[in-house]
Every structure is written in structure tokens, then in C-alpha cells.
Motif scaffolding. Structure first.
Motif, short mmCIF file in Angstrom:
data_model
loop_
_atom_site.label_atom_id
_atom_site.label_comp_id
_atom_site.label_asym_id
_atom_site.label_seq_id
_atom_site.Cartn_x
_atom_site.Cartn_y
_atom_site.Cartn_z
N GLU A 157 63.40 28.04 48.75
CA GLU A 157 63.69 28.69 50.03
C GLU A 157 63.30 30.15 49.88
N SER A 158 63.12 30.83 51.00
CA SER A 158 62.59 32.19 50.89
C SER A 158 63.03 33.06 52.05
N ILE A 159 62.89 34.36 51.84
CA ILE A 159 63.04 35.34 52.90
C ILE A 159 61.84 36.28 52.81
N GLU A 160 61.15 36.48 53.94
CA GLU A 160 60.00 37.37 53.96
C GLU A 160 60.46 38.82 53.88
N LEU A 161 59.82 39.59 53.00
CA LEU A 161 60.14 41.02 52.91
C LEU A 161 59.14 41.85 53.70
N MET A 162 57.85 41.79 53.34
CA MET A 162 56.86 42.59 54.03
C MET A 162 55.46 42.07 53.72
N LYS A 163 54.48 42.55 54.47
CA LYS A 163 53.09 42.13 54.27
C LYS A 163 52.53 42.72 52.97
N ASN A 164 51.65 41.95 52.36
CA ASN A 164 50.89 42.41 51.20
C ASN A 164 49.44 42.50 51.64
N LYS A 165 48.88 43.71 51.65
CA LYS A 165 47.50 43.92 52.10
C LYS A 165 46.62 44.25 50.90
N LEU A 166 45.48 43.57 50.80
CA LEU A 166 44.55 43.82 49.71
C LEU A 166 43.20 44.28 50.25
N PHE A 167 42.64 45.32 49.61
CA PHE A 167 41.38 45.90 50.03
C PHE A 167 40.40 45.94 48.85
N LEU A 168 39.11 46.00 49.19
CA LEU A 168 38.10 46.29 48.17
C LEU A 168 38.13 47.79 47.92
N VAL A 169 38.29 48.18 46.65
CA VAL A 169 38.38 49.61 46.34
C VAL A 169 37.40 49.98 45.23
N ILE A 239 39.50 44.08 44.10
CA ILE A 239 40.32 43.83 45.28
C ILE A 239 41.76 44.05 44.86
N MET A 240 42.39 45.08 45.44
CA MET A 240 43.69 45.52 44.96
C MET A 240 44.72 45.59 46.10
N PRO A 241 45.99 45.36 45.77
CA PRO A 241 47.04 45.52 46.78
C PRO A 241 47.20 46.98 47.16
N LEU A 242 47.28 47.24 48.45
CA LEU A 242 47.46 48.60 48.96
C LEU A 242 48.72 49.23 48.38
N ASP A 253 41.25 59.73 44.06
CA ASP A 253 40.73 59.00 42.90
C ASP A 253 40.10 57.67 43.32
N LEU A 254 40.61 57.07 44.38
CA LEU A 254 40.10 55.79 44.86
C LEU A 254 39.74 55.89 46.34
N GLN A 255 38.87 55.00 46.78
CA GLN A 255 38.54 54.88 48.20
C GLN A 255 38.55 53.41 48.59
N ILE A 256 38.99 53.15 49.82
CA ILE A 256 38.91 51.81 50.38
C ILE A 256 37.52 51.65 50.99
#
Length: 307
Positions: A157-169, A239-242, A253-256
Motif C-alpha cells: 500500500e502507498s501514499i503519494e508524496l510528490m512528483k519526481n522529475k528527471l532531466f537530461l543534464v 538523466i538525473m532527478p531534479l 555547475d550544471l545545465q538542463i
């Protein structure tokens, strides 16, 4: 015998992690401090507790017996502390949570107010990769686990906390235009992967597979921090989590790199075994999350919507 509770705690952690380095990390101590505590405990016994072969530490049979006794002693100490607090009418006990490695940027913010409200609650938080997180949950060793990819073939069972967004960096050596790039750019740049068993890697590989891409796998690293530093150093792209690169984006240091189909999105879920019998502490924490989740997101992750 003049061993201390701290020495027993350090030795128990060494036996659990099979590593002085990992024990130091989990106890927030330096490696020399852990080694000194181990030596001080060993000096009180004529029989070796450990042996080192090559660069790996092994626990002797005698050491395993001492570790089992140490665990019982430490559990009794916790019980004394809990009983003292119980007489004061406080919520007491342990809250055990395993978290996937990138979840360390998320979970503390959903815990801090709860722990401040209940000083009698002791948190046991283990940060590791997804496969180890799921294994600890499967063995019913923890109350909850934080994952970004729900486990298959497992009743939870689960409870959603928040979105996980991944971008190419990438780093700042090559400046990309603000235009939206076709996702075929992933076939042109060297990619840095997380290790097998990582949730981030699973999300990344699913995207590549779904789009029938042939990518250049440059290297594989075992932590989000290692990947981040490799990208900053110009060893490749990833591809990394924001959630884990906020500071690096802010200081340049990084760019999306804007790519069609990005961000890839999943959901941070706190999960537990279906029909699990919760302790009073776990029950209280789940209720707290249901009531305070939105407030926590607004307070700590308001910046998230900008990307």
C-alpha cells in the motif's frame, strides 16, 4: 571489562555493514574514529572479533556472538529510555524507514516536524539503492520505504508524496540553445548510468527502450553524487532527478538540456506491506503525513514547479 555502549554500537554497525567505511557513514563518524572504537573494544578480549583479508574486514565467529549480545544490550537500553518517556505520556518507539538514494533529498523534509513534535520517537533511516530498499521491505524489517518506482509482484500500500522529475543534464562547457531538442540527442552524447538496481537507472532505461534508442553508455557509477560530480567534470551527460541538482543548477555547475518528452516523471511513494500491523509510532506518522503532506511540499518544494 570496561567496554562502553558507544563501542558496542560501533561494533554492531561494523558487523551489519561489513565495512568500517560504511559504518562510519551511517554513524556520521570519521573512519579513524570508528577504527579507534573497534580497537578499544578488541583490546578487552583475547579472542579476535574481526580479521582483515586483503582490504576486506570479516567478523569472526566469536565476533558474531559479541555482536548478537551487543544488539540485545542496546535494545534493552532503548527499552529503558522508552519506558521513561512512556511514564511522561509521550509517543515512544522506533520509526524504521528505507529510502532509495535520491530520496535522501526528499524524505528528511517529511520527517522533521513529526520528530520535533515527538522527541520520544527514534528514527532509523537507511539510504541505499532500490533493490536493497525493496529487499528490506520484503523481509518486513522496516515500517516504510520511499521509492520512485513501485515494486512489481509485491503487495504493498502507498501514499503519494510528490512528483519526481528527471532531466537530461550536462555541465557548462557546451552551451545549448534554449530550443527544444529532439530526443535523438540522447544517441549523440555519452551517457553516465547509475548502477543496476537503481530506480533512477530503471526510469532512464525504460525511456530509452520505449523510444528504441541506441545510446552511448560511457560509464556506470554507484551513487547520485558520483554521477553528479562526473557530469560536472565533463565526463558525460546523465538523466538525473531534479530534486538532487538544485544547488548545481543555481550556481551554474550544471545545465538542463531541453529535450522533447522531458521531464520524465514518476512519483515518490512511501510504501508499506499490505496488511502490515503498524506500531503506534508508525500509525501516528502515517496520520501525520496524510494531514501535513501538502504543507510540507508548499514550504520546502515550492521551487520545484519552476522546472
Amino acid at each position: 571489562m570496561n567496554y562502553t555502549l558507544h563501542q558496542l554500537l560501533v561494533f554492531l554497525k561494523i558487523t551489519q555493514t561489513q565495512s568500517i567505511t560504511k559504518a562510519a557513514e551511517e554513524l556520521h563518524l570519521t573512519q579513524p574514529a570508528v577504527s579507534i572504537q573497534l580497537k578499544n573494544l578488541q583490546d578487552q578480549f583475547d579472542i579476535p572479533l574481526t580479521e582483515v583479508i586483503g582490504r576486506k574486514i570479516f567478523i569472526t565467529d566469536f565476533g558474531k556472538e559479541i555482536a548478537a549480545a551487543a544488539e540485545k544490550i542496546l535494545n534493552e537500553v532503548h527499552a529503558i529510555n522508552y519506558k521513561t518517556l512512556a511514564y511522561k505520556g509521550q509517543l515512544i518507539g522506533r520509526l524504521k524507514i528505507t529510502v532509495v538514494s535520491t530520496g535522501k533529498y526528499v524524505m528528511p523534509y517529511f520527517l522533521s516536524d513529526f520528530l520535533n513534535q515527538h522527541p520520544g520517537v527514534e528514527l532509523v533511516l537507511d539510504v541505499t539503492n532500490k533493490s536493497m530498499v525493496i529487499e528490506s521491505l520484503k523481509r518486513n524489517e522496516v515500517d516504510f520505504s520511499l521509492v520512485s518506482v513501485l515494486p512489481e509482484n509485491m503487495q504493498v500500500e502507498s501514499i503519494e508524496l510528490m512528483k519526481n522529475k528527471l532531466f537530461l543534464v550536462g555541465n557548462r562547457e557546451h552551451q545549448y540553445s534554449g530550443e527544444l531538442h529532439d530526443n535523438s540527442i540522447l544517441e549523440e552524447v555519452p551517457l553516465i548510468y547509475r548502477e543496476a538496481g537503481s530506480g533512477t537507472r530503471q526510469i532512464m532505461e525504460n525511456f530509452i527502450k520505449q523510444n528504441n534508442m541506441r545510446v552511448i553508455k560511457k560509464m556506470e557509477l554507484t551513487s547520485n553524487e558520483a554521477v553528479k560530480q562526473a557530469v560536472i567534470a565533463g565526463l558525460g551527460y546523465s538523466i538525473m532527478p531534479l530534486i538532487g541538482i538544485k544547488n548545481e543548477l543555481s550556481n551554474g555547475d550544471l545545465q538542463i538540456i531541453p529535450v522533447k518528452g522531458f521531464p520524465i516523471q514518476s512519483i515518490w511513494n512511501l510504501i508499506w506491506l499490505k496488511n502490515k500491523s503498524f506500531s503506534p509510532v508508525a500509525t501516528a506518522y502515517l496520520k501525520y503525513l496524510q494531514q501535513e503532506k501538502s504543507k510540507t511540499i508548499q514550504e520546502w518544494f515550492g521551487w520545484y514547479g519552476q522546472f
